[in-house]
Write an enzyme that holds these catalytic residues in place. Structure first.
Site, short mmCIF file in Angstrom:
data_model
loop_
_atom_site.label_atom_id
_atom_site.label_comp_id
_atom_site.label_asym_id
_atom_site.label_seq_id
_atom_site.Cartn_x
_atom_site.Cartn_y
_atom_site.Cartn_z
N GLY A 100 5.18 -8.41 6.17
CA GLY A 100 5.09 -7.15 6.89
C GLY A 100 3.86 -7.01 7.76
O GLY A 100 2.94 -7.81 7.71
N ASN A 101 3.90 -5.97 8.59
CA ASN A 101 2.77 -5.67 9.47
C ASN A 101 2.91 -4.25 10.00
O ASN A 101 3.97 -3.65 9.95
CB ASN A 101 2.64 -6.69 10.60
CG ASN A 101 3.97 -7.01 11.23
OD1 ASN A 101 4.56 -6.17 11.87
ND2 ASN A 101 4.47 -8.22 11.03
N THR A 125 -2.25 -11.26 10.84
CA THR A 125 -1.31 -12.14 10.17
C THR A 125 -2.01 -12.93 9.06
O THR A 125 -3.21 -13.17 9.12
CB THR A 125 -0.64 -13.10 11.18
OG1 THR A 125 0.46 -13.75 10.55
CG2 THR A 125 -1.59 -14.12 11.74
N GLY A 126 -1.23 -13.30 8.07
CA GLY A 126 -1.73 -14.18 7.03
C GLY A 126 -2.60 -13.54 5.97
O GLY A 126 -3.26 -14.25 5.20
N HIS A 134 6.63 -2.64 9.77
CA HIS A 134 7.61 -3.68 9.44
C HIS A 134 7.36 -4.04 7.98
O HIS A 134 6.32 -4.59 7.64
CB HIS A 134 7.43 -4.89 10.34
CG HIS A 134 8.26 -6.07 9.92
ND1 HIS A 134 8.03 -7.32 10.41
CD2 HIS A 134 9.29 -6.19 9.06
CE1 HIS A 134 8.89 -8.16 9.86
NE2 HIS A 134 9.66 -7.49 9.03
N HIS A 181 9.46 -4.98 3.91
CA HIS A 181 10.59 -5.60 3.25
C HIS A 181 10.91 -4.87 1.95
O HIS A 181 10.82 -5.46 0.87
CB HIS A 181 10.31 -7.07 2.96
CG HIS A 181 10.02 -7.89 4.17
ND1 HIS A 181 9.50 -9.16 4.08
CD2 HIS A 181 10.15 -7.65 5.49
CE1 HIS A 181 9.34 -9.65 5.29
NE2 HIS A 181 9.72 -8.75 6.16
N GLU A 230 5.31 -11.49 15.15
CA GLU A 230 6.29 -10.41 15.31
C GLU A 230 5.76 -9.27 16.17
O GLU A 230 6.44 -8.27 16.36
CB GLU A 230 6.69 -9.89 13.93
CG GLU A 230 7.40 -10.95 13.12
CD GLU A 230 7.49 -10.61 11.65
OE1 GLU A 230 6.68 -9.80 11.15
OE2 GLU A 230 8.39 -11.16 10.99
#
Length: 100
Positions: free
Chosen positions: A12-13, A28-29, A80, A82, A61
């Site tokens: 996610g982000n 990220t990461g 974003h 999940h 993304e």
């Protein structure tokens, strides 16, 4: 997101549109459980990094986020995630708008 169980590990982000027309993005990461203000990345509407600690960059993304801002002037943030229930529906090929 992490505390609610909507993401695991580095999933996610999040982005948010600032008043100066730049965006803050989670890098990220990195697990969302470890995000602190200084780890956020500031980018322009094309995804160019304007300000970030060394080695930090937005997710690949980011283009999805940028498209949301481009197509919808009323959008001020994009998340974003999940969530397990939504992921289960997707894996089972069940639309989220089905009520039976």
């Amino acid at each position: 997101m992490w505390q609610l169980g909507w993401v695991a590990a580095n999933d996610g982000n999040v982005t948010v549109l600032l008043d100066d027309d730049t965006l803050l993005a989670t890098p990220t990461g990195i697990s969302k459980s470890f995000i602190t203000p200084e780890k956020l990345v500031r980018i322009d509407r094309e995804g160019n990094i304007l300000e970030a600690n060394e080695g930090y960059r937005p997710s690949s993304e980011i283009k999805m986020h940028l498209r949301c801002y481009k197509d919808r002037a009323d959008v001020r943030s994009v998340v974003h995630a999940h969530p397990p229930t939504a992921t289960g529906f997707a894996v089972a090929h069940i639309p989220l708008d089905r009520y039976d």
